[in-house]
Design a protein around this motif. Structure first.
Motif, PDB file in Angstrom:
ATOM      1  N   ILE A 193       1.093  -7.728   3.572  1.00 11.85           N
ATOM      2  CA  ILE A 193       0.602  -6.398   3.180  1.00 11.85           C
ATOM      3  C   ILE A 193       1.496  -5.376   3.865  1.00 11.85           C
ATOM      4  O   ILE A 193       1.635  -5.374   5.083  1.00 11.85           O
ATOM      5  N   TYR A 194       2.105  -4.524   3.074  1.00 12.55           N
ATOM      6  CA  TYR A 194       3.194  -3.667   3.521  1.00 12.55           C
ATOM      7  C   TYR A 194       2.857  -2.218   3.193  1.00 12.55           C
ATOM      8  O   TYR A 194       2.521  -1.900   2.052  1.00 12.55           O
ATOM      9  N   VAL A 195       2.934  -1.347   4.174  1.00 10.95           N
ATOM     10  CA  VAL A 195       2.630   0.068   3.982  1.00 10.95           C
ATOM     11  C   VAL A 195       3.916   0.867   3.896  1.00 10.95           C
ATOM     12  O   VAL A 195       4.834   0.682   4.708  1.00 10.95           O
TER      13      VAL A 195
ATOM     14  N   LEU B  16       0.871  -1.172   0.000  1.00 10.71           N
ATOM     15  CA  LEU B  16       0.000   0.000   0.000  1.00 10.71           C
ATOM     16  C   LEU B  16       0.910   1.223   0.000  1.00 10.71           C
ATOM     17  O   LEU B  16       1.626   1.469   0.974  1.00 10.71           O
ATOM     18  N   LEU B  17       0.897   1.965  -1.085  1.00 13.07           N
ATOM     19  CA  LEU B  17       1.815   3.084  -1.280  1.00 13.07           C
ATOM     20  C   LEU B  17       1.037   4.393  -1.319  1.00 13.07           C
ATOM     21  O   LEU B  17      -0.042   4.474  -1.910  1.00 13.07           O
TER      22      LEU B  17
ATOM     23  N   MET C 293       2.753  -5.036   7.750  1.00 14.80           N
ATOM     24  CA  MET C 293       3.959  -4.254   8.064  1.00 14.80           C
ATOM     25  C   MET C 293       3.712  -2.782   7.794  1.00 14.80           C
ATOM     26  O   MET C 293       3.360  -2.402   6.674  1.00 14.80           O
ATOM     27  N   ASP C 294       3.890  -1.966   8.831  1.00 15.34           N
ATOM     28  CA  ASP C 294       3.625  -0.530   8.732  1.00 15.34           C
ATOM     29  C   ASP C 294       4.946   0.243   8.732  1.00 15.34           C
ATOM     30  O   ASP C 294       5.507   0.543   9.779  1.00 15.34           O
TER      31      ASP C 294
ATOM     32  N   GLY D  87      -4.369   7.399   3.497  1.00 19.00           N
ATOM     33  CA  GLY D  87      -5.270   6.354   3.987  1.00 19.00           C
ATOM     34  C   GLY D  87      -4.651   4.980   4.059  1.00 19.00           C
ATOM     35  O   GLY D  87      -5.309   4.020   4.480  1.00 19.00           O
ATOM     36  N   LYS D  88      -3.378   4.849   3.703  1.00 19.21           N
ATOM     37  CA  LYS D  88      -2.761   3.518   3.630  1.00 19.21           C
ATOM     38  C   LYS D  88      -2.615   2.861   5.009  1.00 19.21           C
ATOM     39  O   LYS D  88      -2.917   1.675   5.166  1.00 19.21           O
ATOM     40  N   SER D  89      -2.151   3.617   6.003  1.00 22.34           N
ATOM     41  CA  SER D  89      -1.987   3.036   7.345  1.00 22.34           C
ATOM     42  C   SER D  89      -3.336   2.737   7.978  1.00 22.34           C
ATOM     43  O   SER D  89      -3.498   1.759   8.710  1.00 22.34           O
TER      44      SER D  89
END
Length: 349
Positions: A187-189, A33-34, A156-157, A40-42
């Motif tokens: 899923i990685y932010v 999520l970029l 992963m944030d 809004g990604k986090s």
């Protein structure tokens, strides 16, 4: 394990931070999520974890609707930007803590901790405390603590944002290798486009709480859905030139350039990436411009030129010999030109 978001939205009072997000994450996929801060990604990641409630929509992990399920019952593991390690516990105790909470026998905890520590190269440090570790080592402890649970999904944030540039590059390679070996849906932010492009199987680019494009890194770079995506992805970013479109001809300041699209718009933006431009003789050029700055990067030189009110950056040879205010010609790769509606940012196809 698959993860699905079906029209998931989030409001904080009157402020809508996520607008009906649809995502379908495949089993074993590394999805990033970029977006910039506030995109809004986090928030989306925290809703998947159960740390935030949804205002509407549903979240499914596997075949199970977890929209209203407590975080501890979702079987996901989250890695935070801040590491969140217990300073009074050793590396081994930090890694094994989730198993201790589950009531796993002590002998089994020791075995599993050593197994996971070996995968992230922490075996020599099991008796140390977090304060005795480097930033990269502490990040690996946080990863190992998530891995030891063998969750269905990793969340992963921005786990690498506290590391220096060199260590981030090393940890990116480790993360990618680890995810491929374990095969766990991740899923990685991140706000860092380089992390997104190098790590992801697919990238979901968000802006203003809306999904702008969901695709492979290569497709997002080579086939951007709109002007925002085109400018966000790429370093240096895509060049933009303002003008008009008359059938298939782009016009600006007395210059005409043939494009691969057709339409009639009074205000458009022509987009072209720096590597799709070349400095040539002014007589053989699509555009003429004066040099503004020259930056030697190492294996290439970035040449920025003035074109009226617009600036263009061109990737030239490392041996480029020019100086400020020189007039040069710029050739454009015709099949790599993009045209966007200046008012809406939508791509003209």
């Amino acid at each position: 394990m698959t993860v699905k978001l079906d029209k998931v939205a989030k409001n904080f009072g009157a402020v809508k931070v996520l607008h009906e997000l649809d995502l379908d994450v495949k089993e074993g996929e590394f999805l990033v999520l970029l977006g910039a801060s506030g995109s809004g990604k986090s928030t989306a990641l925290r809703m998947i974890a159960g740390l935030e409630t949804t205002s509407s929509g549903t979240i499914t992990i596997g075949s199970r609707d977890v929209t209203n399920v407590l975080p501890k019952n979702r079987d996901v593991a989250m890695v935070f930007q801040s590491y969140a390690l217990y300073p009074h516990k050793t590396v081994a105790e930090n890694i094994g803590y989730p198993l201790k909470v589950r009531g796993t026998p002590r002998e089994d905890i020791a075995t599993q901790v050593k197994d996971v520590a070996g995968q992230v190269e922490l075996l020599p440090y099991l008796d140390r405390f977090p304060r005795q570790l480097s930033g990269g080592q502490r990040q690996r402890v946080a990863l190992a603590r998530a891995m030891v649970r063998r969750p269905k999904v990793f969340l992963m944030d921005e786990p690498l944002s506290n590391l220096d540039a060199k260590l981030r590059g090393h940890m990116r390679a480790e993360l990618k290798h680890m995810q491929q070996e374990l095969g766990i849906t991740t899923i990685y932010v991140t706000h860092d486009q380089i992390e997104a492009m190098t790590l992801a199987h697919r990238v979901a680019l968000l802006e203003g709480g809306r999904l702008q494009q969901l695709d492979t890194p290569a497709n997002i770079y080579n086939d951007p859905a709109n002007l925002f995506v085109a400018r966000f992805i790429g370093s240096p970013p895509m060049n933009v030139i303002h003008g008009s479109l008359d059938r298939s001809t782009f016009k600006t300041a007395g210059v005409e350039v043939a494009t691969p699209v057709s339409g009639n718009l009074s205000k458009v933006v022509l987009g072209v990436r720096p590597e799709d431009c070349a400095i040539v003789s002014p007589d053989a050029a699509d555009l003429k411009a004066s040099i503004y700055t020259i930056e030697l990067i190492g294996d290439h030189t970035l040449v920025t030129v003035n074109l009226g009110s617009d600036m263009l950056t061109i990737k030239a040879s490392k041996d480029f010999a020019g100086k400020s205010n020189d007039v040069v010609g710029v050739a454009l790769s015709r099949d790599r030109l993009f045209v966007f509606d200046d008012a809406t940012g939508s791509r003209v196809r």
